[in-house]
Design a protein around this motif. Structure first.
Motif, PDB file in Angstrom:
ATOM      1  N   THR A  31       0.845  -1.194   0.000  1.00 33.76           N
ATOM      2  CA  THR A  31       0.000   0.000   0.000  1.00 33.76           C
ATOM      3  C   THR A  31       0.885   1.250   0.000  1.00 33.76           C
ATOM      4  O   THR A  31       2.049   1.187   0.374  1.00 33.76           O
ATOM      5  N   ASN A  32       0.300   2.366  -0.455  1.00 29.76           N
ATOM      6  CA  ASN A  32       1.007   3.634  -0.301  1.00 29.76           C
ATOM      7  C   ASN A  32       0.234   4.553   0.652  1.00 29.76           C
ATOM      8  O   ASN A  32       0.513   5.736   0.756  1.00 29.76           O
ATOM      9  N   LEU A  33      -0.744   3.944   1.316  1.00 33.15           N
ATOM     10  CA  LEU A  33      -1.583   4.703   2.235  1.00 33.15           C
ATOM     11  C   LEU A  33      -1.200   4.359   3.666  1.00 33.15           C
ATOM     12  O   LEU A  33      -1.303   3.203   4.072  1.00 33.15           O
ATOM     13  N   VAL A  41       1.634   8.122   0.611  1.00 36.54           N
ATOM     14  CA  VAL A  41       3.068   8.236   0.339  1.00 36.54           C
ATOM     15  C   VAL A  41       3.237   8.003  -1.160  1.00 36.54           C
ATOM     16  O   VAL A  41       3.417   6.883  -1.620  1.00 36.54           O
ATOM     17  N   ALA A  42       3.148   9.085  -1.933  1.00 36.07           N
ATOM     18  CA  ALA A  42       3.124   8.956  -3.391  1.00 36.07           C
ATOM     19  C   ALA A  42       4.487   8.565  -3.927  1.00 36.07           C
ATOM     20  O   ALA A  42       4.598   7.882  -4.941  1.00 36.07           O
ATOM     21  N   CYS A  43       5.537   9.000  -3.231  1.00 33.70           N
ATOM     22  CA  CYS A  43       6.888   8.776  -3.716  1.00 33.70           C
ATOM     23  C   CYS A  43       7.803   8.879  -2.495  1.00 33.70           C
ATOM     24  O   CYS A  43       7.670   9.814  -1.709  1.00 33.70           O
ATOM     25  N   SER A  62      -0.303   2.171 -12.704  1.00 30.44           N
ATOM     26  CA  SER A  62      -0.906   3.445 -12.379  1.00 30.44           C
ATOM     27  C   SER A  62      -0.977   3.604 -10.856  1.00 30.44           C
ATOM     28  O   SER A  62      -1.314   2.661 -10.142  1.00 30.44           O
ATOM     29  N   GLY A  63      -0.593   4.772 -10.355  1.00 25.72           N
ATOM     30  CA  GLY A  63      -0.604   5.014  -8.915  1.00 25.72           C
ATOM     31  C   GLY A  63       0.711   4.701  -8.229  1.00 25.72           C
ATOM     32  O   GLY A  63       0.860   4.888  -7.024  1.00 25.72           O
ATOM     33  N   SER A  64       1.714   4.242  -8.989  1.00 28.26           N
ATOM     34  CA  SER A  64       2.967   3.835  -8.349  1.00 28.26           C
ATOM     35  C   SER A  64       3.867   5.032  -8.022  1.00 28.26           C
ATOM     36  O   SER A  64       4.869   4.881  -7.337  1.00 28.26           O
ATOM     37  N   GLY A  65       3.522   6.203  -8.529  1.00 27.52           N
ATOM     38  CA  GLY A  65       4.282   7.395  -8.159  1.00 27.52           C
ATOM     39  C   GLY A  65       5.129   7.980  -9.274  1.00 27.52           C
ATOM     40  O   GLY A  65       5.904   8.918  -9.051  1.00 27.52           O
ATOM     41  N   LYS A  66       4.962   7.467 -10.476  1.00 29.92           N
ATOM     42  CA  LYS A  66       5.793   7.906 -11.596  1.00 29.92           C
ATOM     43  C   LYS A  66       5.562   9.386 -11.909  1.00 29.92           C
ATOM     44  O   LYS A  66       6.503  10.163 -12.034  1.00 29.92           O
ATOM     45  N   SER A  67       4.296   9.750 -12.036  1.00 29.08           N
ATOM     46  CA  SER A  67       3.999  11.147 -12.385  1.00 29.08           C
ATOM     47  C   SER A  67       4.437  12.087 -11.273  1.00 29.08           C
ATOM     48  O   SER A  67       4.941  13.182 -11.533  1.00 29.08           O
ATOM     49  N   THR A  68       4.245  11.660 -10.040  1.00 31.20           N
ATOM     50  CA  THR A  68       4.670  12.480  -8.904  1.00 31.20           C
ATOM     51  C   THR A  68       6.165  12.770  -9.009  1.00 31.20           C
ATOM     52  O   THR A  68       6.613  13.909  -8.807  1.00 31.20           O
ATOM     53  N   LEU A  69       6.926  11.727  -9.345  1.00 29.84           N
ATOM     54  CA  LEU A  69       8.369  11.881  -9.468  1.00 29.84           C
ATOM     55  C   LEU A  69       8.722  12.909 -10.539  1.00 29.84           C
ATOM     56  O   LEU A  69       9.559  13.795 -10.331  1.00 29.84           O
TER      57      LEU A  69
HETATM   58  N1  ADP Z   1      -2.974  15.604  -5.320  1.00 30.79           N
HETATM   59  C1  ADP Z   1      -2.975  14.397  -4.747  1.00 30.79           C
HETATM   60  N2  ADP Z   1      -3.528  14.191  -3.538  1.00 30.79           N
HETATM   61  C2  ADP Z   1      -3.516  12.983  -2.954  1.00 30.79           C
HETATM   62  N3  ADP Z   1      -2.943  11.905  -3.500  1.00 30.79           N
HETATM   63  C3  ADP Z   1      -2.400  12.052  -4.701  1.00 30.79           C
HETATM   64  C4  ADP Z   1      -2.374  13.290  -5.399  1.00 30.79           C
HETATM   65  N4  ADP Z   1      -1.737  13.114  -6.575  1.00 30.79           N
HETATM   66  C5  ADP Z   1      -1.381  11.837  -6.621  1.00 30.79           C
HETATM   67  N5  ADP Z   1      -1.775  11.192  -5.491  1.00 30.79           N
HETATM   68  C6  ADP Z   1      -1.551   9.795  -5.160  1.00 30.79           C
HETATM   69  O1  ADP Z   1      -0.181   9.522  -5.210  1.00 30.79           O
HETATM   70  C7  ADP Z   1       0.045   8.213  -5.670  1.00 30.79           C
HETATM   71  C8  ADP Z   1       0.983   8.264  -6.882  1.00 30.79           C
HETATM   72  O2  ADP Z   1       0.315   8.848  -7.970  1.00 30.79           O
HETATM   73  P1  ADP Z   1       0.985   9.174  -9.362  1.00 30.79           P
HETATM   74  O3  ADP Z   1       2.285   9.826  -9.141  1.00 30.79           O
HETATM   75  O4  ADP Z   1      -0.010   9.894 -10.185  1.00 30.79           O
HETATM   76  O5  ADP Z   1       1.226   7.721  -9.953  1.00 30.79           O
HETATM   77  P2  ADP Z   1       1.474   7.264 -11.448  1.00 30.79           P
HETATM   78  O6  ADP Z   1       1.919   8.428 -12.231  1.00 30.79           O
HETATM   79  O7  ADP Z   1       2.528   6.218 -11.273  1.00 30.79           O
HETATM   80  O8  ADP Z   1       0.187   6.700 -11.920  1.00 30.79           O
HETATM   81  C9  ADP Z   1      -1.325   7.614  -5.984  1.00 30.79           C
HETATM   82  O9  ADP Z   1      -1.772   6.862  -4.868  1.00 30.79           O
HETATM   83  C10 ADP Z   1      -2.177   8.848  -6.184  1.00 30.79           C
HETATM   84  O10 ADP Z   1      -3.535   8.572  -5.918  1.00 30.79           O
END
Ligand code: ADP
Ligand code: MG
Ligand code: ZN
Lengths: 291, 233
Positions: A31-33, A41-43, A62-69
């Motif tokens: 989990t990342n929660l 914990v997105a990243c 999807s949801g693994s934190g790639k976009s956040t990074l």
């Molecule tokens: N603004 C936000 N508020 C809360 N959680 C977020 C937000 N943006 C992303 N997350 C969470 O952070 C985690 C990583 O998301 P993200 O970086 O979008 O993953 P990916 O690009 O790998 O699909 C996910 O659990 C997503 O739901």
């Protein structure tokens, strides 16, 4: 050769956080929660080096934190903690002088700069292409106008020159300059991505960040966009950070690959090794479920 | 040039109920500069695994792969960091198998030219000439030069693979059954090209399932499998 970009322990929490967040989340916890405080914990603790002229892949579901990074690297989202350093060689001299000591080949931690300075760094050498063209483009502004806007941000002033530059960028990305006065909303998904790429290239970036840029496109359109990215990478010797959930895209573009899961790097290596000899349980699943 | 010391590779498969599969076990051999060494053994003995460990497509579990690079520096390919491996692949070490491993939608001629351009820095005209010569000698009809290899027959694809692998004259070439699905005439052509490449100094480690082909090319055969000992031709 030294890395162009060094990222260290990039961490992004969504939520107030507690002392248990990191221990209670990740691939082992599945989990990342954080169960204690509900923080996402997105990243967490993600580090990588990106070398000049290198294409580094980041793969994960999807949801693994790639976009956040990527968003942290692009200074769009403020990191909770972590460090980001750029090689001074690639910065314009005035910025290099501001951001680094004379005898240090790297800048200070870019994540602690003011947003004005971060924008300067971004304008000087980064380009970003989003999965969703609505994030990268203004859909009602002409395609040429979208590019001109970016050029203005990078200090261009002469209208005629901006128009010429826009036309030549659109041509590079296989959009007829005859259509530069049309807004992207008139275009197909594949064309919108190509306008986004043209816009991202307008400031001659050394570093291009690509977040799922072909996801959702038809296969034949995907192929064209990927071929375009490959040829632009070569022509301009770009360093690319390629984010995708698709191992096919990663295999086509990347020499090294990082695998993410629940906000952590579970494995990193040569792309052929990741695909043919995956070490981590999760990577093995990912590879086994390839179409 | 290459010293393999007690190389072992296990695959730990975590899915489908944690299995450990042995790829190769305690393999040791040496290859001198300029030599052509063949790996021989029953199918499943681990020959391809060894080659992939040398190229680092597989991550060795134990042992060393001591490689003397062009500058005379020793690198343990089993443990070298990825950038070092990428660099060696780019400058010195080639790998070719029977399977087409090229980027899609790139015409055959470019597939062959690409490593000459990017690795040797050959100028485009010269690279084109060399690539054309190779394709001609491998009997790839000129009408296919501008076509995509993905659409070719198995034998044609294999010859494109070979042309690409030989064209840039790597210092060490790893060959995994590169002639597996070629007809007799094509095999003879390929063997001739390999001979020429050797004369220009390339060291080779290869797997050939046809014993005659193996004997015709290799200086030395290393047995992999139950006995795991070395024999001379
Ligand atoms: N603004 C936000 N508020 C809360 N959680 C977020 C937000 N943006 C992303 N997350 C969470 O952070 C985690 C990583 O998301 P993200 O970086 O979008 O993953 P990916 O690009 O790998 O699909 C996910 O659990 C997503 O739901
Ligand atoms: Mg994403
Ligand atoms: Zn918490």
């Amino acid at each position: 050769m030294n890395p162009l970009l060094k990222a260290r322990n990039l961490t992004k929490l969504f939520g107030k956080g507690c002392s248990q967040c990191l221990e209670q989340t990740g691939p082992d916890q599945e989990t990342n929660l954080c169960p204690r405080c509900g923080t996402v914990v997105a990243c967490a603790d993600v580090s990588f080096d990106l070398y000049p002229n290198e294409v580094l892949g980041i793969v994960g579901e999807s949801g693994s934190g790639k976009s956040t990074l990527v968003r942290m690297t692009h200074f769009e989202w403020e990191a909770t903690s972590g460090e980001l350093y750029l090689s001074k060689d690639v910065l314009p001299e005035n910025l290099a002088r501001q951001l680094a000591d004379e005898d240090d080949p790297y800048t200070q931690n870019l994540l602690t700069l003011s947003s004005f300075q971060q924008r300067q760094v971004r304008n000087a050498l980064m380009g970003m292409v989003y999965q969703n063209p609505y994030l990268g483009l203004r859909m009602n502004v002409s395609s040429g106008g979208n590019i001109a806007e970016r050029l203005l941000g990078a200090g261009w002033r002469h209208i005629g020159k901006m128009r010429d530059r826009a036309a030549s960028l659109l041509e590079k990305t296989e959009i007829s300059p005859a259509r530069m006065d049309e807004p992207p909303k008139n275009f197909s998904g594949g064309m919108q991505q190509r306008v986004q790429i043209a816009k991202a290239l307008s400031n001659n970036p050394q570093l291009l960040l690509l977040d799922e840029v072909t996801t959702g496109l038809d296969l034949s359109v995907q192929a064209r966009v990927l071929d375009l990215i490959r040829s632009l990478q070569r022509e301009f010797q770009l360093s690319l950070l390629v984010v995708s959930h698709d191992l096919g895209v990663i295999n086509l573009l990347c020499t090294r690959t990082m695998v993410m899961k629940y906000g952590r790097t579970v494995e990193a290596g040569l792309t052929d090794q990741i695909l043919q000899d995956p070490q981590h349980r999760y990577t093995q699943l990912l590879v086994a479920s390839r179409l | 040039m290459l010293t393999v010391e007690r190389l072992s590779k296990n695959f730990d498969v975590h899915i489908l109920g944690d299995k450990r599969i042995a790829g190769c076990r305690q393999i040791s051999f040496e290859v001198n500069e300029g030599e052509f060494v063949a790996l021989s053994g029953p199918s499943g003995a681990g020959k391809s695994t060894i080659l992939k460990c040398l190229y680092r497509t597989y991550l060795p579990t134990e042992g060393k792969v001591r490689y003397q690079n062009q500058e005379g520096k020793e690198v343990d390919l089993a443990r070298a960091d990825e950038r070092t491996v990428i660099d060696l692949r780019h400058r010195e070490i080639g790998y070719v198998s029977q399977f087409l491993e090229v980027v899609p939608r790139v015409p055959a001629l470019e597939v062959v030219m690409e490593p000459m351009l990017s690795r040797n820095g050959t100028n485009p005209e010269e690279a084109r000439e060399q690539a054309e010569e190779l394709l001609r000698s491998l009997m790839i009809p000129e009408s296919l030069w501008d076509a995509y290899p993905a659409t070719f027959s198995g034998g044609e694809q294999q010859r494109i693979n070979i042309a690409r692998a030989l064209g840039w004259q790597p210092r060490l070439l790893l060959l995994d059954e590169p002639t597996a699905s070629l007809d007799r005439d094509s095999v003879a052509i390929v063997l001739n090209l390999l001979k020429e490449l050797r004369q220009r100094g390339t060291t080779m480690v290869g797997i050939f399932h046809d014993k005659n082909v193996m004997r015709a090319t290799a200086d030395r055969v290393i047995s992999v499998g139950t006995a795991r000992k070395e024999s001379h031709v």
